[in-house]
Design an enzyme around this catalytic site. Structure first.
Site, PDB file in Angstrom:
ATOM      1  N   ASP A 155       6.907  14.255 -18.122  1.00 23.46           N
ATOM      2  CA  ASP A 155       6.203  14.715 -16.937  1.00 23.46           C
ATOM      3  C   ASP A 155       4.725  14.736 -17.303  1.00 23.46           C
ATOM      4  OD1 ASP A 155       4.964  16.067 -14.872  1.00 23.46           O
ATOM      5  OD2 ASP A 155       6.568  17.545 -14.633  1.00 23.46           O
ATOM      6  N   LYS A 188      -6.498   7.976  -4.346  1.00 24.75           N
ATOM      7  CA  LYS A 188      -6.547   6.550  -4.645  1.00 24.75           C
ATOM      8  C   LYS A 188      -7.956   6.035  -4.937  1.00 24.75           C
ATOM      9  CE  LYS A 188      -2.218   6.235  -4.600  1.00 24.75           C
ATOM     10  NZ  LYS A 188      -1.499   6.091  -5.893  1.00 24.75           N
ATOM     11  N   TYR A 210      -4.934  11.648   0.251  1.00 25.49           N
ATOM     12  CA  TYR A 210      -4.576  10.319  -0.253  1.00 25.49           C
ATOM     13  C   TYR A 210      -5.834   9.518  -0.574  1.00 25.49           C
ATOM     14  CZ  TYR A 210      -2.183   5.837  -0.674  1.00 25.49           C
ATOM     15  OH  TYR A 210      -1.687   4.637  -1.148  1.00 25.49           O
TER      16      TYR A 210
END
Length: 312
Positions: free
Chosen positions: A81, A187, A183
């Site tokens: 993780d 990104k 988002y």
């Protein structure tokens, strides 16, 4: 394409870490590095015994490692993780102990598609805050933790390559808004990370780049359209633009080409795409085509009649 050895395994002897290699681009990158002869440590949260929050049981890191080995490399699955610094530190310590070096680091950690769908095209106050912050953890924090832990091993030898995988190029993302604020940040951050890390790695003779696939026919995307890799073009009957989509193999070959290029430093700090590198290095997608999804997407903004065929 220039390579550093003359055989068909230009990455023989190279040690690679693909963080986030359970499926999609990460899996294909790992396999293509293996095809070129590399030893590839593959990480992720979904194993044959445990499923991550993505909720898919059909792809595991063990399977990815087996595909790497079958392709001609050596695949090693390490459940990790990447939001847990201790787990990432243990991973890097293991690579150091077993191999003593790291030549390629690929940060492809994500697993937030379900969060994007829930928050698609919503205002910041309409997106569940926990979902938005989780996107930033998965797409930004995990990359920072991994780079902080692994770069000391990467810079031990000159020639190392760090690839930040994202969605969109600097050219595209820099002037367009992506889905929602979380988002968009998730990104754009890897592009900026690659820019900054390039400056920090350069004195050690290492290279950092940001890399994006085009419209990726990942396992999840194929399932979304109800098609397979064998009949994916059927989806283009409902959504014609899907005809410019690319298989994950394409971005995998892009990373393998970068890693095998002795002059890779010329890309240091740059934002790159699979279609752009295909033109530079001469590789193709799995079907022999050479799609340029981002070129098509940008062209269509000013010409609704642009043909997919001109970008495939």
């Amino acid at each position: 394409m220039s390579t550093e050895t003359s055989d068909n395994k230009p990455l023989r002897g190279r040690i690679c870490l693909v963080a986030g290699a359970t499926r999609g681009a990460g899996r294909a990158i790992a396999v293509q590095l293996g095809t070129a002869g590399a030893t590839v440590y593959v990480t992720g949260r979904t194993t044959r015994e445990k499923v991550s929050e993505v909720g898919r049981t059909t792809e595991t890191i063990e399977e990815t490692a087996e595909l790497v080995t079958a392709a001609g490399g050596e695949g090693i699955a390490v459940p990790t993780d990447h939001l847990e610094p201790d787990q990432v530190a243990a991973l890097v310590d293991r690579i150091d102990r077993e191999r003593g070096r790291l030549d390629v680091l690929v940060n492809d950690i994500w697993g937030g598609e379900h969060l994007v769908v829930a928050g698609f095209d919503k205002k910041i106050w309409e997106v569940d805050l926990a979902d938005g912050l989780r996107m930033l953890e998965l797409g930004v924090k995990s990359h920072l933790i991994t780079s902080a832990a692994a770069t000391p091993l990467l810079v031990r030898n000159p020639g190392g390559l760090l690839v930040e995988v994202t969605d969109g190029t600097q050219e595209y993302n820099g002037t367009r808004y992506r889905e929602n604020v979380y988002y968009d940040l998730a990104k754009n951050a890897p592009i900026r990370m690659a820019f900054g890390l390039a400056r920090e790695l350069e004195p050690a003779g290492c290279t950092a780049v940001a890399l994006t696939p085009g419209w990726l026919r990942s396992e999840q995307m194929l399932d979304h359209f109800g098609v397979t890799e064998e009949n994916w073009r059927d989806a283009a009957e409902k959504l014609p633009d899907f005809a410019v989509a690319e298989s994950p193999v394409y971005v995998g070959r892009a990373v393998a080409a970068l890693a095998a290029d002795p002059d890779r430093a010329r890309w240091n700090g740059r934002s790159l795409s699979s279609g752009q590198l295909a033109k530079e290095y001469g590789f193709t997608d799995a079907d022999g085509s050479r799609p340029d999804a981002w070129g098509f997407i940008i062209a269509k903004e000013t010409d609704e009649n642009v043909s997919v065929d001109d970008y495939r």
